[in-house]
Scaffold this active site. Structure first.
Site, PDB file in Angstrom:
ATOM      1  N   HIS A  14       0.808  -1.209   0.000  1.00 55.44           N
ATOM      2  CA  HIS A  14       0.000   0.000   0.000  1.00 55.44           C
ATOM      3  C   HIS A  14       0.845   1.264   0.000  1.00 55.44           C
ATOM      4  O   HIS A  14       0.428   2.299  -0.533  1.00 55.44           O
ATOM      5  CB  HIS A  14      -0.958  -0.018   1.183  1.00 55.44           C
ATOM      6  CG  HIS A  14      -2.040  -1.043   1.042  1.00 55.44           C
ATOM      7  ND1 HIS A  14      -2.651  -1.658   2.120  1.00 55.44           N
ATOM      8  CD2 HIS A  14      -2.616  -1.581  -0.068  1.00 55.44           C
ATOM      9  CE1 HIS A  14      -3.560  -2.506   1.672  1.00 55.44           C
ATOM     10  NE2 HIS A  14      -3.557  -2.485   0.358  1.00 55.44           N
ATOM     11  N   HIS A  43      -8.400  -7.626  -7.764  1.00 57.00           N
ATOM     12  CA  HIS A  43      -8.797  -8.480  -6.635  1.00 57.00           C
ATOM     13  C   HIS A  43      -9.016  -7.569  -5.431  1.00 57.00           C
ATOM     14  O   HIS A  43      -8.168  -7.463  -4.542  1.00 57.00           O
ATOM     15  CB  HIS A  43      -7.714  -9.531  -6.341  1.00 57.00           C
ATOM     16  CG  HIS A  43      -7.479 -10.489  -7.469  1.00 57.00           C
ATOM     17  ND1 HIS A  43      -6.796 -10.144  -8.619  1.00 57.00           N
ATOM     18  CD2 HIS A  43      -7.834 -11.789  -7.619  1.00 57.00           C
ATOM     19  CE1 HIS A  43      -6.740 -11.197  -9.434  1.00 57.00           C
ATOM     20  NE2 HIS A  43      -7.369 -12.190  -8.856  1.00 57.00           N
ATOM     21  N   SER A  60      -7.050  -1.483  -0.574  1.00 56.53           N
ATOM     22  CA  SER A  60      -6.673  -0.709  -1.754  1.00 56.53           C
ATOM     23  C   SER A  60      -7.823   0.118  -2.340  1.00 56.53           C
ATOM     24  O   SER A  60      -7.581   1.256  -2.781  1.00 56.53           O
ATOM     25  CB  SER A  60      -6.064  -1.624  -2.817  1.00 56.53           C
ATOM     26  OG  SER A  60      -6.882  -2.744  -3.080  1.00 56.53           O
ATOM     27  N   GLU A  69     -14.142  -8.141  -7.975  1.00 55.25           N
ATOM     28  CA  GLU A  69     -14.107  -9.054  -6.828  1.00 55.25           C
ATOM     29  C   GLU A  69     -15.108 -10.162  -7.091  1.00 55.25           C
ATOM     30  O   GLU A  69     -16.299  -9.914  -7.262  1.00 55.25           O
ATOM     31  CB  GLU A  69     -14.428  -8.318  -5.537  1.00 55.25           C
ATOM     32  CG  GLU A  69     -14.451  -9.213  -4.307  1.00 55.25           C
ATOM     33  CD  GLU A  69     -13.176 -10.023  -4.148  1.00 55.25           C
ATOM     34  OE1 GLU A  69     -13.274 -11.268  -4.074  1.00 55.25           O
ATOM     35  OE2 GLU A  69     -12.075  -9.417  -4.112  1.00 55.25           O
ATOM     36  N   ASP A 107     -14.094 -12.553 -12.597  1.00 54.24           N
ATOM     37  CA  ASP A 107     -12.721 -13.018 -12.423  1.00 54.24           C
ATOM     38  C   ASP A 107     -11.752 -11.905 -12.820  1.00 54.24           C
ATOM     39  O   ASP A 107     -11.821 -11.378 -13.934  1.00 54.24           O
ATOM     40  CB  ASP A 107     -12.507 -14.264 -13.285  1.00 54.24           C
ATOM     41  CG  ASP A 107     -11.088 -14.758 -13.226  1.00 54.24           C
ATOM     42  OD1 ASP A 107     -10.746 -15.456 -12.269  1.00 54.24           O
ATOM     43  OD2 ASP A 107     -10.309 -14.424 -14.150  1.00 54.24           O
ATOM     44  N   GLY A 108     -10.847 -11.558 -11.926  1.00 52.56           N
ATOM     45  CA  GLY A 108      -9.945 -10.444 -12.186  1.00 52.56           C
ATOM     46  C   GLY A 108      -8.970 -10.688 -13.313  1.00 52.56           C
ATOM     47  O   GLY A 108      -8.602  -9.757 -14.034  1.00 52.56           O
ATOM     48  N   ASP A 147      -3.574  -8.200  -7.077  1.00 48.56           N
ATOM     49  CA  ASP A 147      -3.220  -8.689  -5.737  1.00 48.56           C
ATOM     50  C   ASP A 147      -3.978  -9.988  -5.468  1.00 48.56           C
ATOM     51  O   ASP A 147      -4.882 -10.013  -4.639  1.00 48.56           O
ATOM     52  CB  ASP A 147      -3.575  -7.597  -4.715  1.00 48.56           C
ATOM     53  CG  ASP A 147      -3.294  -8.014  -3.289  1.00 48.56           C
ATOM     54  OD1 ASP A 147      -2.521  -8.964  -3.092  1.00 48.56           O
ATOM     55  OD2 ASP A 147      -3.869  -7.391  -2.379  1.00 48.56           O
TER      56      ASP A 147
END
Length: 295
Positions: free
Chosen positions: A19, A42, A113, A131, A156-157, A177
């Site tokens: 971060h 994500h 995030s 997500e 799905d990311g 991530d």
């Protein structure tokens, strides 16, 4: 698999490293008046109650943000981010941040995030969140739905990132991530980033990964290092020399394609301070190196 929940690990040393790097990139993007976009593949649930049962079960945040806030002489660029964390209190924002009357919170709170980015967005900027976890997605929806700059997708990311390339706003950052709760995540992350970069070679991409005793991080570095971007590919790692039990995380790394100017120097100062201040599985160190030098 959708078993991973970040609430158990929020605010640990790996989160701080990731971060702080995110904050540096956002600070750079805000220096120009042109709008920027951030794509978070994500996203998790947006923010975390460090007084929850989840956080208490591991207590990892005490060795991360807790240790950092108690530390001395933090680098100025990191202190700016930690001040944001200290001020972060979703209760004061109520429904705007998805706080519901039926929920009980203990605090303190740690922004994930999505809410780090939200703090840095201007009116013309955009944040795209993905997500797939049903419960995390539902929670995140209630927390961001009132902000027109934020767009949430339940998908799905890995697949979603490639499908969205290139973004309408051609200046910005992709943050990936994944949970890495299955080993296939390493290959999927590498393939997704390669495909996305092919379509958006001027974007900045940041991939987080765990460093495990029996991990696959070497293959991941090799794959991302094959992306010959003009802006370079930087590898930054915060880790202990050993992590104890097999399968346990001994550190975390970031692979950054097209990082901002002087990002490597700034992150190394931050990472070196975190290595001395935070609780890692053993004596820690921070390293940065260019897998592909910037031209």
């Amino acid at each position: 698999m959708l078993s991973y929940l970040h609430g158990y690990h929020a605010g640990n040393f790996a989160d701080l490293h990731k971060h702080a790097a995110l904050w540096l990139i956002l600070t750079h993007l805000r220096k120009k008046k042109k709008p920027f976009c951030v794509i978070d593949t994500h996203a998790g649930s947006g923010w975390y109650d460090l007084g929850s049962d989840q956080a208490a079960k591991t207590g990892e945040w005490h060795g991360g943000i807790g240790a950092a806030q108690a530390g001395k002489n933090a680098p100025e660029m990191l202190q700016d981010y930690m001040d944001h964390v200290s001020r972060f209190d979703p209760i004061t924002h109520g429904r705007e941040y998805g706080v519901r009357d039926t929920d009980e919170y203990a605090g303190p709170f740690y922004p994930g995030s999505p809410f780090i980015v939200r703090e840095m967005l201007r009116d013309e900027d955009e944040l795209v969140l993905m997500e797939l976890h049903p419960r995390e997605n539902e929670t995140l929806y209630h927390r961001v739905k009132r902000d027109p700059r934020i767009h949430l997708h339940k998908r799905d990311g890995y697949e979603g990132l490639v499908a969205m390339m290139p973004p309408a706003i051609r200046r910005g950052l992709v943050l990936m991530d994944p949970s890495y709760d299955v080993k296939q995540d390493y290959q999927r992350a590498a393939h997704s980033l390669q495909s996305a970069w092919d379509k958006w070679p001027t974007g900045t991409f940041m991939l987080w990964y765990p460093i495990l005793e029996d991990g696959f991080d070497a293959d991941l570095r090799k794959s991302i290092g094959a992306i010959k971007s003009q802006g370079g590919v930087l590898c930054a790692e915060l880790a202990a020399d050993h992590g104890g039990a097999k399968g346990r995380m001994r550190g975390a790394g970031l692979l950054v394609i097209n990082p901002p100017w002087q990002f490597d120097q700034d992150l190394d100062v931050i990472g070196s301070w975190l290595a001395k201040t935070c609780k890692l599985p053993g004596p820690g160190h921070h390293t940065t190196r260019w897998l592909v030098p910037a031209e």
